[in-house]
Design a protein around this motif. Structure first.
Motif, short mmCIF file in Angstrom:
data_model
loop_
_atom_site.label_atom_id
_atom_site.label_comp_id
_atom_site.label_asym_id
_atom_site.label_seq_id
_atom_site.Cartn_x
_atom_site.Cartn_y
_atom_site.Cartn_z
N LYS A 273 -6.81 3.23 -0.24
CA LYS A 273 -7.13 4.31 0.68
C LYS A 273 -7.28 4.61 2.30
CE LYS A 273 -9.44 8.33 0.02
NZ LYS A 273 -10.12 8.13 1.56
N VAL A 274 -8.17 3.23 2.46
CA VAL A 274 -7.62 3.35 3.78
C VAL A 274 -6.04 4.04 4.51
CG1 VAL A 274 -7.63 1.98 6.62
CG2 VAL A 274 -8.89 1.96 4.23
N VAL A 275 -4.92 3.08 4.08
CA VAL A 275 -3.61 3.12 4.51
C VAL A 275 -3.25 4.31 4.16
CG1 VAL A 275 -1.17 2.57 4.03
CG2 VAL A 275 -2.89 0.77 3.78
N GLU A 276 -3.70 5.08 3.34
CA GLU A 276 -3.33 6.89 2.86
C GLU A 276 -3.70 7.37 3.61
OE1 GLU A 276 -4.42 9.43 -1.07
OE2 GLU A 276 -5.29 7.49 -0.82
N ASP A 277 -5.09 7.49 4.46
CA ASP A 277 -6.33 8.13 5.23
C ASP A 277 -4.97 8.06 6.82
OD1 ASP A 277 -7.84 8.93 3.41
OD2 ASP A 277 -8.97 7.61 4.00
N MET A 279 -2.14 6.94 7.31
CA MET A 279 -1.01 7.92 6.59
C MET A 279 -0.67 9.58 6.66
SD MET A 279 1.93 5.25 6.74
CE MET A 279 2.97 6.35 6.01
N VAL A 280 -1.81 10.23 5.48
CA VAL A 280 -2.12 11.26 6.76
C VAL A 280 -2.03 12.03 6.83
CG1 VAL A 280 -3.51 13.27 4.86
CG2 VAL A 280 -2.35 11.31 3.38
N HIS A 281 -2.84 11.36 7.85
CA HIS A 281 -3.44 11.80 9.32
C HIS A 281 -1.69 11.59 9.89
CE1 HIS A 281 -3.80 10.98 13.54
NE2 HIS A 281 -5.01 12.06 13.89
N GLY A 282 -1.00 10.57 9.78
CA GLY A 282 0.72 10.95 11.21
C GLY A 282 0.15 10.06 11.57
N CYS A 283 1.48 8.89 11.23
CA CYS A 283 1.59 7.78 11.86
C CYS A 283 3.30 7.41 11.90
CB CYS A 283 1.33 6.00 11.70
SG CYS A 283 1.89 5.10 10.25
N ARG A 284 4.21 6.18 13.31
CA ARG A 284 5.35 6.61 13.48
C ARG A 284 5.46 6.43 11.41
NH1 ARG A 284 8.29 4.64 18.07
NH2 ARG A 284 7.92 6.48 18.79
N THR A 285 5.00 4.89 11.04
CA THR A 285 5.26 4.42 10.05
C THR A 285 3.76 2.58 9.49
OG1 THR A 285 7.02 2.74 8.61
CG2 THR A 285 6.80 2.56 10.66
N SER A 286 4.08 2.70 8.46
CA SER A 286 3.38 1.17 8.88
C SER A 286 4.58 0.21 8.04
CB SER A 286 2.34 1.90 7.48
OG SER A 286 3.21 2.07 5.93
N ARG A 287 3.52 -0.82 8.22
CA ARG A 287 3.92 -2.18 8.25
C ARG A 287 3.04 -3.25 7.64
NH1 ARG A 287 8.18 0.24 8.20
NH2 ARG A 287 9.79 0.18 8.70
#
Length: 388
Positions: A273-277, A279-287
């Motif tokens: 859920k934290v990762v989803e939030d 990503m939805v908010h917006g970041c360049r990418t996740s790793r």
């Protein structure tokens, strides 16, 4: 040795000068021969020209050697040596020892990773042992590395205390005291290592008066050596790491997270859920790198902008944090636990969660996403409700 080098260099320079002078005389002889009525022999002229050419080439070659001889034969500084700035620190001997031991431990890891997926892999007995959960285990090389590092420390600093990731295991972790204490992770990123993935490392940190003051990290598969000493800077392969960027917003950030060993449905859902939030908010990418120590080194060098872990309370241990924390802090990064809102310099290595970012605003942004899920799971909503 230096006197011999200097003398040899001067001798070579002198020889080159003599040969060059000879070449000049030979060239003059050719000119005279061509203009002389008594020297009509083509063979004679060509012979003189050939001799002049050989003499000239030899002169150029020896001149080049003379000019570079001292540079070629002088001892070279390598990325594995203590940076000059740290030589003046009170911990330069600690750094030197940690470099020596992490390089040896890294060599133990290299062969296995290099041969993963080949016939030679079957000759390696990694002897995996579990610490209570299938996702939490160590290998034979973890144990061997820890023994190598701890024995190396004891030989030089017999009175110092040592906290090791494998000897401590799932037991109670000793508290830091005023006494000199080393914190060792023989392989950080054990799952990556056992799978043959290159993102793993050896980590050695040093604390005094309960505070982390020095860290050395070696990643053998990428051949990168990270060093940090409080008040003396952070270095990668002997080159000083520049201060972290202070203005990267979340929408432009590379966000790293680590899920850890928790496998319960509720806990996994909260982490996702934290990762989803975010990503939805917006970041360049996740790793997700799989090595906490390298996560911190990568934030320090700007490869990542922020890393967080411990949403479910199953956070990193002191050996996952100590060396990387010093390196990141000396590179200008900020690091706090989820519930910490005071001085980032007071970060607790025993905290069950953390955020490390290149700037304070980015850290605060990530905290807004992690705190709600962490409140619910940890039951700490009253403790942190005052943070906006």
């Amino acid at each position: 040795m230096s006197a011999w080098i200097s003398g040899s260099s001067e001798s070579l320079a002198s020889a080159a000068e003599s040969l060059s002078a000879g070449a000049s005389k030979a060239a003059s002889a050719i000119t005279s021969a061509r203009s002389s009525s008594s020297s009509r022999s083509t063979f004679g002229i060509e012979a003189v020209a050939l001799a002049a050419g050989i003499s000239l080439a030899a002169g150029v070659g020896i001149t080049y050697v003379a000019l570079n001889f001292e540079k070629w034969t002088s001892p070279k500084k390598t990325k594995y040596e203590v940076p000059p700035e740290i030589e003046s620190s009170p911990f330069h001997q600690h750094v030197k020892l940690a470099i020596e031991l992490t390089l040896k431990a890294g060599e133990n890891m290299r062969t296995y990773c290099d041969e993963k997926g080949t016939l030679s892999e079957h000759s390696h007995d990694t002897n995996v042992s579990f610490k209570g959960k299938p996702a939490d285990f160590c290998t034979k090389i973890d144990v061997e590395n820890e023994h190598l590092v701890m024995e190396g420390i004891r030989e030089v600093f017999p009175s110092h205390k040592i906290i090791g990731g494998e000897t401590t295991g799932r037991g109670e972790i000793p508290s830091l005291t005023k006494y000199p204490t080393w914190i060792v992770d023989p392989i950080d990123g054990t799952t990556n290592f056992a799978s043959g993935l290159p993102l793993c490392c050896v980590s050695v940190g040093f604390c005094l008066d309960g505070k982390p003051l020095m860290g050395v990290v070696y990643a053998p598969m990428t051949d990168e050596l990270y060093i940090g000493v409080v008040a003396y800077g952070a270095y990668r392969n002997g080159v000083k790491i520049l201060p972290a960027k202070q203005d990267t917003p979340l929408k432009e950030a590379v966000v790293c997270f680590e899920f850890g060993n928790v496998r319960g449905r509720k806990e996994v859902s909260s982490m996702i859920k934290v990762v989803e939030d975010i990503m939805v908010h917006g970041c360049r990418t996740s790793r997700q790198i799989g090595s906490g120590v390298l996560d911190l080194c990568y934030v320090a060098t700007g490869r990542l902008d922020v890393v967080y872990a411990g949403v479910t309370g199953d956070g990193w241990k002191p050996w996952d944090l100590c060396a990387g924390y010093v390196i990141a802090k000396e590179a200008g990064c900020v690091m706090e636990s989820f519930q910490q809102f005071s001085d980032p310099g007071e970060f607790d290595l025993y905290a069950q969660n953390h955020i490390c970012a290149t700037n304070k605003n980015l850290l605060a942004d990530i905290r807004t996403f992690v705190k709600e899920e962490w409140h619910e799971l940890a039951g700490n909503s009253d403790e942190v409700s005052s943070e906006s």
